[in-house]
Structures are given as structure tokens and as C-alpha cells.
Write a protein that holds these residues in place. Structure first.
Motif, PDB file in Angstrom:
ATOM      1  N   ARG A 152      37.365  39.352  17.576  1.00 54.62           N
ATOM      2  CA  ARG A 152      37.422  38.814  18.939  1.00 54.62           C
ATOM      3  C   ARG A 152      38.246  37.533  19.001  1.00 54.62           C
ATOM      4  NH1 ARG A 152      32.189  35.823  20.809  1.00 54.62           N
ATOM      5  NH2 ARG A 152      33.117  34.442  19.228  1.00 54.62           N
ATOM      6  N   ASP A 153      37.999  36.632  18.049  1.00 51.06           N
ATOM      7  CA  ASP A 153      38.680  35.332  18.090  1.00 51.06           C
ATOM      8  C   ASP A 153      40.180  35.485  17.840  1.00 51.06           C
ATOM      9  OD1 ASP A 153      36.176  34.370  18.494  1.00 51.06           O
ATOM     10  OD2 ASP A 153      35.903  33.551  16.477  1.00 51.06           O
ATOM     11  N   ASP A 154      40.545  36.398  16.915  1.00 51.30           N
ATOM     12  CA  ASP A 154      41.970  36.608  16.643  1.00 51.30           C
ATOM     13  C   ASP A 154      42.682  37.157  17.883  1.00 51.30           C
ATOM     14  OD1 ASP A 154      41.652  35.656  14.125  1.00 51.30           O
ATOM     15  OD2 ASP A 154      41.651  37.615  13.127  1.00 51.30           O
ATOM     16  N   LEU A 155      42.070  38.160  18.532  1.00 52.97           N
ATOM     17  CA  LEU A 155      42.679  38.739  19.727  1.00 52.97           C
ATOM     18  C   LEU A 155      42.818  37.696  20.836  1.00 52.97           C
ATOM     19  CD1 LEU A 155      40.869  42.203  19.828  1.00 52.97           C
ATOM     20  CD2 LEU A 155      43.270  41.767  19.265  1.00 52.97           C
ATOM     21  N   MET A 156      41.788  36.923  21.030  1.00 54.71           N
ATOM     22  CA  MET A 156      41.830  35.914  22.089  1.00 54.71           C
ATOM     23  C   MET A 156      42.847  34.828  21.756  1.00 54.71           C
ATOM     24  SD  MET A 156      37.790  35.512  23.159  1.00 54.71           S
ATOM     25  CE  MET A 156      38.194  34.582  24.633  1.00 54.71           C
ATOM     26  N   TYR A 157      42.968  34.509  20.491  1.00 58.40           N
ATOM     27  CA  TYR A 157      43.931  33.481  20.098  1.00 58.40           C
ATOM     28  C   TYR A 157      45.366  33.948  20.335  1.00 58.40           C
ATOM     29  CZ  TYR A 157      46.702  30.384  17.153  1.00 58.40           C
ATOM     30  OH  TYR A 157      47.657  29.513  16.689  1.00 58.40           O
ATOM     31  N   GLU A 158      45.641  35.219  19.963  1.00 60.74           N
ATOM     32  CA  GLU A 158      46.989  35.754  20.170  1.00 60.74           C
ATOM     33  C   GLU A 158      47.304  35.828  21.659  1.00 60.74           C
ATOM     34  OE1 GLU A 158      49.182  36.104  17.973  1.00 60.74           O
ATOM     35  OE2 GLU A 158      47.852  35.671  16.288  1.00 60.74           O
ATOM     36  N   GLN A 159      46.282  36.233  22.447  1.00 60.58           N
ATOM     37  CA  GLN A 159      46.489  36.273  23.895  1.00 60.58           C
ATOM     38  C   GLN A 159      46.748  34.870  24.442  1.00 60.58           C
ATOM     39  OE1 GLN A 159      46.806  38.840  25.983  1.00 60.58           O
ATOM     40  NE2 GLN A 159      47.194  37.343  27.611  1.00 60.58           N
ATOM     41  N   TYR A 160      46.026  33.902  23.904  1.00 56.44           N
ATOM     42  CA  TYR A 160      46.202  32.505  24.317  1.00 56.44           C
ATOM     43  C   TYR A 160      47.613  32.026  23.978  1.00 56.44           C
ATOM     44  CZ  TYR A 160      45.463  27.433  24.461  1.00 56.44           C
ATOM     45  OH  TYR A 160      45.567  26.087  24.732  1.00 56.44           O
ATOM     46  N   ARG A 161      48.098  32.408  22.792  1.00 59.98           N
ATOM     47  CA  ARG A 161      49.445  31.993  22.386  1.00 59.98           C
ATOM     48  C   ARG A 161      50.522  32.618  23.281  1.00 59.98           C
ATOM     49  NH1 ARG A 161      50.396  33.356  16.329  1.00 59.98           N
ATOM     50  NH2 ARG A 161      52.451  32.550  16.929  1.00 59.98           N
ATOM     51  N   MET A 162      50.310  33.863  23.648  1.00 60.53           N
ATOM     52  CA  MET A 162      51.325  34.566  24.422  1.00 60.53           C
ATOM     53  C   MET A 162      51.346  34.076  25.867  1.00 60.53           C
ATOM     54  SD  MET A 162      51.864  38.670  24.939  1.00 60.53           S
ATOM     55  CE  MET A 162      50.391  38.869  25.881  1.00 60.53           C
ATOM     56  N   ASP A 163      50.145  33.912  26.484  1.00 57.01           N
ATOM     57  CA  ASP A 163      50.112  33.489  27.881  1.00 57.01           C
ATOM     58  C   ASP A 163      48.786  32.774  28.127  1.00 57.01           C
ATOM     59  OD1 ASP A 163      50.381  33.045  30.537  1.00 57.01           O
ATOM     60  OD2 ASP A 163      50.466  35.170  31.124  1.00 57.01           O
ATOM     61  N   VAL A 164      48.840  31.469  28.055  1.00 59.63           N
ATOM     62  CA  VAL A 164      47.623  30.678  28.169  1.00 59.63           C
ATOM     63  C   VAL A 164      46.996  30.794  29.550  1.00 59.63           C
ATOM     64  CG1 VAL A 164      48.807  28.589  28.915  1.00 59.63           C
ATOM     65  CG2 VAL A 164      46.651  28.409  27.656  1.00 59.63           C
ATOM     66  N   LYS A 165      47.800  31.162  30.546  1.00 60.70           N
ATOM     67  CA  LYS A 165      47.290  31.229  31.908  1.00 60.70           C
ATOM     68  C   LYS A 165      46.749  32.597  32.282  1.00 60.70           C
ATOM     69  CE  LYS A 165      50.369  27.600  33.591  1.00 60.70           C
ATOM     70  NZ  LYS A 165      51.407  27.241  34.585  1.00 60.70           N
ATOM     71  N   ASN A 166      46.852  33.545  31.390  1.00 59.87           N
ATOM     72  CA  ASN A 166      46.413  34.910  31.682  1.00 59.87           C
ATOM     73  C   ASN A 166      44.905  35.011  31.433  1.00 59.87           C
ATOM     74  OD1 ASN A 166      46.041  37.599  32.094  1.00 59.87           O
ATOM     75  ND2 ASN A 166      47.686  38.255  30.719  1.00 59.87           N
ATOM     76  N   THR A 167      44.114  34.552  32.381  1.00 59.28           N
ATOM     77  CA  THR A 167      42.651  34.551  32.224  1.00 59.28           C
ATOM     78  C   THR A 167      42.066  35.951  32.336  1.00 59.28           C
ATOM     79  OG1 THR A 167      42.405  34.127  34.589  1.00 59.28           O
ATOM     80  CG2 THR A 167      42.462  32.203  33.118  1.00 59.28           C
ATOM     81  N   HIS A 168      42.808  36.852  33.012  1.00 57.68           N
ATOM     82  CA  HIS A 168      42.284  38.214  33.180  1.00 57.68           C
ATOM     83  C   HIS A 168      42.135  38.899  31.836  1.00 57.68           C
ATOM     84  CE1 HIS A 168      42.655  42.581  33.801  1.00 57.68           C
ATOM     85  NE2 HIS A 168      41.889  42.345  34.887  1.00 57.68           N
TER      86      HIS A 168
END
Length: 700
Positions: A152-168
Motif C-alpha cells: 500500500r505504501d509503495d503504491l501511494m508513494y509512487e502515486q504521490y511522486r507522479m501527481d501529488v494533487k491526484n487525491t482520487h
């Protein structure tokens, strides 16, 4: 080395002294010796291993430093080459933005591929983890939890790196792994449950406690890693930091508090000794718990946890809170003493925190006071108030009981030497002794304060004692027939004064550091006054008895004198003999007056009246004109109404010059004019018997 040897010897002596505090421990000397020998061998083996390990480490470290030096030089050369190439290709890097985006996307895909198994198996893994928790396989359950959280943390981190504003997308991932957070909370509950029962669990299955600690250590490392990444990237996974180590100590603190608070099973209403029992149960629980922690639990925690010191602190804090709660209750005097004795003496003694098995690892003196000084002072002040009130009542009751004994019809008890005494001094000083022994259990200063208070109360008590002795004497003076043993009890009261003095001296010698006390003068003065007054009362009693005896002796002498005169049956032959006999009687009456006036200063009038009876008889004999004899006899009868006819006839017969007709006329006239008896006149002639023969002869 010599200093080290001396310290080692001193430590050994202290340790042996701690082991051999009671006689029954001597039987275990051989057991102690073998145990210490095993410990010594174990320490020596660990020391050798540690030294060898240090030497091997130094050798290895030197070799690695040598190799590292070469590597550093190689890296330095390589960095120079890289720096040169970088300056040459800086323009090329600016054209690699598309490559950079591709790398980020590749990293995300790589993370997805790496966690693909966990992503598609979240429900199954969560279910398996729940089963492992139910089976108490906590380490395995935690391993699965870490795998899920890592994915979970790895996926969320990669998503955070790619687009920090993509809360969806971030919420999508969080919701998909929602059961993971529940699993973490369930595991935490199980960990806290094990910790709550750790004192029991560590005896039965210490590996369970070790597993809990390992899990907490893992989580602490993950917390630190996540916090470090947050500093670099600003991203931190949900639920981090967990702070399970901090929560662990909170759970242990609550467990210790519950342990202390739950030791009370009785109340004052159900058991007068409730506080003593509570303190003893608490002492036993705390001592046993800390010994278990020292011998067993300390091995389940890493050294940096300093778990023994932590538990010492937790128990000290919990006890402090509990004792303050007890101190705030409406305690009785004996309960205050029990509480303060436990706090000031028992707590740090060998019976509790100063137990030999604990002092080797912990300095008891480093702990602060269990109760703040102001609370201790408040308790001491409250005890003094209660004690002052109680002792006043005790002394009053003791004196009232002693006063009842004074009125008994039986004599007071005697000591081994036969001197009269009452039980009052023994009761009073037994009371003082008991309270001073109790006060001595707290501290020296408080003992001195209680002694000072006892002596102060003694001063007031002795004043009341003197007043009661005076009242006792005054009651007796109103009716000297009661009480029957007045003299004996007054002697006992006097003897009690000496007993009081000796008891006070003994009490001060035993409990006081100084011989002088501000109450000494008042106490000695009052005791001397009571003894002196008592002696005066006894002398008054003796003198009053002597005055009664003197009066009776005087009356008896006069009566016997008159009786002797009347019973001799002599008759004067002529006026000269009558005059000589009368003057002799008057002279002897004056001698009687002089003698008995000296013996009884308070009976002057009675003395003269009794002696005047002899003078009145002498006047009858001294009269020279027989025709006036009737008047003289009439005067005599009016003064002494108890004089009888036989007495008058005896007197007339002794004159020797009264005819039968004159005697008969005088007797008849007196009978016709017989005076009324006076109640207040002490009878004189009533007890004088004149021989019948003489009276009969005269009547004829």
C-alpha cells in the motif's frame, strides 16, 4: 587496580550482608555460594568472550579501514572522471525530460508488478493474518501486515511522486487497503493484552513477550524510515507514525496503576485493619512484581529500553498517586501512623524496594519521596490534633476510673514493697509508651513532638489530679465516716506522685535526647504540691481524731474523778474538813483545765465546762451555812439536768451535816421543781453509778 579490588570487596561484603539478614538464611549459605560461583563463572566466560570479540573486531576493523582507504582513493578518481563527463554532457541532460517521465512511470509499474501478488490477495492475506492473531502467532501475523502495508505504501508513494494533487487515486488505493488498518488495530489490541498480562505471561511463556517486543521494534524502525522519507519527499503513509513503543509504555503504566488500585478488597466498615492489610498486600505485590521483572522480564527487552528502571518509575508513580488518594481520606490516628510508617520506612526498606535482589540493579535512594513533604506535614499535623483530643479524653477517663476506686470500701493495692498505690500511673504511662513507640516508627523528630505533647498534657492532667484530690478531701470532711478507706487512698494518691515522677524520668530517658523539657518545672511543682497537700490532709485527719480522743479522755477523767468522789462513801466531820476537801477539788479541777487546754486548743469551752462540774461539787461541800444548802443544790441541778436523786443524796451524805429531814425536804423539793433537760448540754452524771447500799440507807 588496588582501588578496583577494594570496591569489589566492598560490593561483595554488601551483597553477602544483604543475603544473610535473617538467621534462617545461614542454612542457605552453601546454596548462595554455589549460585555466586555459577554467576562468577558465567561472568568470566562472558568477559573472555567479549574481550576476544573486541580483539577480533579491532583486527577486522583495521583490515577494513585499510581496504576502505584504497576504495576511497578509487572513488575519488572516479568522481573526478564523473565530474568531468557531467560538465561535458550537461546540455544533453536537459533534453532527457521525456526519459525522466518514462523512468517515473517505469518505477510505478515496477512497484505495481512487485506488489502484484499482495494487491490481488489483500482479502485472503487479511483473513490469514486474523487467523494467526487468534492462534497467538503474532510474529507471522505481523509479517503479513507489514507486507500489506509495504504494498500500500509503495503504491501511494509512487502515486504521490507522479501527481501529488491526484487525491482520487490516492483515496482509491487507501480504500482498497482499508482492511489493513483494521488488521493493524486488531494486532495492536492483542499486543496490549499480552503486555497487560506480561507479569503472568513472562513466567509461563516469555517468548510471547519477546514476540511483542520484536513487533514493536519493527514498527519503530518503520516509523523512523517513514519519518525520514517525509523529510525528503513530504509523503507519509496513513497511520504513521504508529508510536507503538510509546503506547507500550502507556499500557504498562495503566497496568501498573490498575495493579496498585486493585489491591484493596476491604473497607473500614468491614475491617478496622483495612489499611494495614491494604499496605501489606501492596508491599507484597510490588516486591514480587519487581523481582519477576528483574529476573525474567528484563531478558525480554533490549538493553536500551532500560525496562527495570522504567518499571521502578512506573510503580513509584502509581504508588505515589495511590498513597496521596489514601492520605486525602478522613483517616483515623492509627491509620495515619500506619500510612506514614509505610511511606517513610517500609517503602525503601529491604522488605520492599530495598530488597537485596533489587538493590543490585537499582539505587533506591535515587527515587524521590513517595509523598510530598507538605502532604506528610499535613498528615502529621492531623495526627497531632487527633492525638491531642484522644489523649485528653483518655486521661480524663483514667482519672474518673481512679476516682471511683477512691470511694471503695476495700483498701487500694500495694506495690512489691507494700506501699499503697492505684493503677492510674501505670495506665497513663502505658498509654504514653504505646503512642511513643508508634511515633518512633515514623521518625525521630515526630517522636520528640509526641513526647513534648505527652508531657504538656501531663501538666494539665496533674492540675486536674490535684483538684480532684482536694475535692476528695472536702467531701470526706462533710462526712468523716465516708469513704471508709479515705486515709489509705489519700496515701495512695501521695505515693502516686513519686511513681509519676519516676515514670516521667524513665520516659524521657528512653525517648528524649535531652533531659530538660519546658514542662518539667510545672510537672514537678504540681506533683510536689499534690504530695504536700495530701500529707497535710492526713495530718488534719490525725489531729481531728486526736481532738475527739482528747475530749473523750477529758470527759472520762472528770467522770472517773466524780465517780471516785461519790463512791468512796466518806463523810466530812466538820467545816474545816469540808473546806479543805473542797479547796483540794477546786485545785485539782484547775490542774485538769490546764492540762487539757494544752492538749486540745480547739475545745476550750468544753474543757472548762467539764472541769467546772468538779468545782460545782466542791462548792456544795464548801458551803458553811446549811440553811443555804437547798439553794446550792438547786443551782447544781439546774446546771446539770442529768444529775439524779442518788447523786444528790451521796453529796449530802459526804457533807456529814445534813439531817435526814433536810435531805428528804431537798429531794422532794427538787422532784417538784425538776428542770427540763437541755439537749445541747453534754451529760456528765448519766454514766456515774452510786452504790445502792448507800442510797437505800440514806432513803431510810
Amino acid at each position: 587496580m588496588e582501588e578496583t579490588d577494594r570496591e569489589a570487596v566492598a560490593t561483595a561484603v554488601q551483597r553477602v550482608a544483604g543475603m544473610l539478614q535473617r538467621p534462617d538464611q545461614l542454612d542457605k549459605v552453601e546454596q548462595y555460594r554455589r549460585r555466586e560461583a555459577r554467576k562468577k563463572a558465567s561472568v568470566e566466560a562472558r568477559l573472555k568472550a567479549a574481550i576476544q570479540s573486541q580483539l577480533d573486531g579491532v583486527r577486522t576493523g583495521l583490515s577494513q579501514l585499510h581496504n576502505a582507504l584504497g576504495d576511497v582513493k578509487d572513488i575519488q578518481r572516479s568522481l573526478g572522471d564523473v565530474s568531468k563527463d557531467w560538465r561535458q554532457s550537461i546540455n544533453t541532460i536537459e533534453n532527457l525530460k521525456d526519459v525522466k517521465d518514462a523512468v517515473v512511470q517505469h518505477s510505478q509499474l515496477a512497484a505495481a508488478v512487485e506488489n502484484l501478488k499482495n494487491i490481488f490477495s489483500v482479502p485472503e492475506i487479511v483473513q490469514e493474518a486474523h487467523g494467526l492473531i487468534e492462534q497467538a502467532e503474532l510474529l507471522q501475523a505481523h509479517r503479513k501486515l507489514m507486507d500489506l502495508e509495504c504494498s500500500r505504501d509503495d503504491l501511494m508513494y509512487e502515486q504521490y511522486r507522479m501527481d501529488v494533487k491526484n487525491t482520487h487515486d490516492m483515496n482509491l488505493i487507501r480504500n482498497y487497503f482499508g482492511e489493513v488498518q483494521n488488521l493493524s488495530e486488531e494486532l495492536a489490541k492483542q499486543l496490549w493484552m499480552v503486555l497487560q498480562r506480561s507479569l503472568l505471561t513472562v513466567r509461563r511463556d516469555p517468548t510471547m513477550v519477546v514476540s511483542v517486543v520484536r513487533i514493536i521494534e519493527r514498527e519503530e524502525k518503520i516509523d523512523r524510515r517513514m519519518l525520514d522519507r517525509k523529510k525528503q519527499t513530504g509523503f507519509i503513509p496513513p497511520g504513521r507514525p504508529k508510536k507503538w513503543k510509546e503506547k507500550m509504555f502507556e499500557v504498562l503504566e495503566r497496568t501498573v496503576s490498575t495493579r496498585i488500585e486493585g489491591s484493596q478488597s476491604d473497607t473500614r466498615e468491614s475491617d478496622k485493619m483495612w489499611l494495614v492489610r491494604l499496605l501489606e498486600i501492596t508491599r507484597k505485590y510490588v516486591q514480587d512484581d519487581l523481582i519477576v521483572i528483574k529476573n525474567l522480564m528484563i531478558q525480554c527487552f533490549p538493553p536500551n529500553y532500560d525496562i527495570l528502571n522504567k518499571f521502578f518509575t512506573l510503580y513509584h508513580k502509581a504508588l505515589s498517586v495511590r498513597i496521596e488518594e489514601l492520605a486525602s481520606e478522613d483517616l483515623e490516628a492509627n491509620e495515619i501512623v500506619s500510612l506514614l510508617t509505610w511511606v517513610l520506612n517500609t517503602y525503601k526498606s529491604a522488605e520492599m524496594m530495598g530488597h537485596p535482589e533489587l538493590t543490585t540493579e537499582m539505587d533506591v535512594d535515587s527515587m524521590g519521596p513517595l509523598l510530598p513533604k507538605e502532604v506528610v506535614d499535613q498528615l502529621l499535623s492531623k495526627y497531632i490534633q487527633i492525638f491531642t483530643s484522644n489523649i485528653t479524653g483518655w486521661l480524663r477517663k483514667a482519672l474518673e476510673t481512679d476516682k471511683k476506686d477512691w470511694k471503695k470500701d476495700t483498701e487500694p493495692e500495694a506495690d512489691q514493697d507494700g506501699y499503697y498505690q492505684t493503677t492510674l500511673p501505670a495506665i497513663v504511662f502505658q498509654m504514653f509508651e504505646q503512642n511513643l513507640q508508634v511515633a518512633a516508627q515514623i521518625d525521630e523528630i515526630f517522636k520528640q513532638e509526641v513526647l513534648r505533647l505527652c508531657l504538656k498534657q501531663m501538666t494539665s492532667f496533674l492540675i486536674r489530679y490535684r483538684e480532684e484530690a482536694i475535692a476528695y478531701k472536702e467531701d470526706h470532711m462533710r462526712d468523716r465516716q465516708h469513704p471508709q478507706c479515705y486515709v489509705q487512698y489519700m496515701i495512695a494518691i501521695i505515693n502516686n506522685c513519686q511513681t509519676f515522677k519516676e515514670s516521667i524520668s524513665s520516659l524521657k530517658k528512653k525517648y528524649s535526647k535531652t533531659e530538660f523539657n519546658e514542662n518539667d518545672a510545672a510537672i514537678n511543682s504540681t506533683l510536689d504540691s499534690v504530695a504536700k497537700d495530701g500529707c497535710v490532709y492526713l495530718l488534719d485527719e490525725v489531729f481531728m481524731d486526736l481532738e475527739e480522743m482528747t475530749f473523750e479522755a477529758h470527759r472520762r477523767v472528770v467522770i472517773e474523778y466524780i465517780k471516785a468522789v461519790m463512791q468512796k462513801r466518806i463523810a466530812f466531820k466538820n467545816p474545816d474538813e469540808r473546806k479543805e476537801g473542797a479547796e483540794r477539788m477546786i485545785k485539782e479541777a484547775e490542774q485538769f483545765k490546764f492540762l487539757f487546754r494544752k492538749l486540745s486548743a480547739g475545745l476550750g469551752e468544753d474543757t472548762d465546762r467539764l472541769c467546772d462540774t468538779i468545782v460545782a461539787l466542791a462548792e456544795v461541800f464548801k458551803l458553811t451555812d446549811p440553811t443555804l444548802l437547798y439553794l446550792e443544790v438547786s443551782t447544781l441541778v439546774s446546771k446539770y439536768p442529768d444529775i439524779r436523786e442518788d447523786h444528790v443524796l451521796a453529796l449530802l451524805a459526804m457533807r456529814g451535816d445534813a439531817s435526814r429531814e433536810m435531805k428528804q425536804t431537798i429531794i422532794e423539793t427538787l422532784n417538784q421543781n425538776k428542770p427540763l433537760s437541755t439537749v445541747n448540754v453534754q451529760p456528765v452524771f448519766r454514766d456515774i453509778v452510786v452504790p445502792t447500799m448507800t442510797v437505800t440507807k440514806l432513803l431510810k
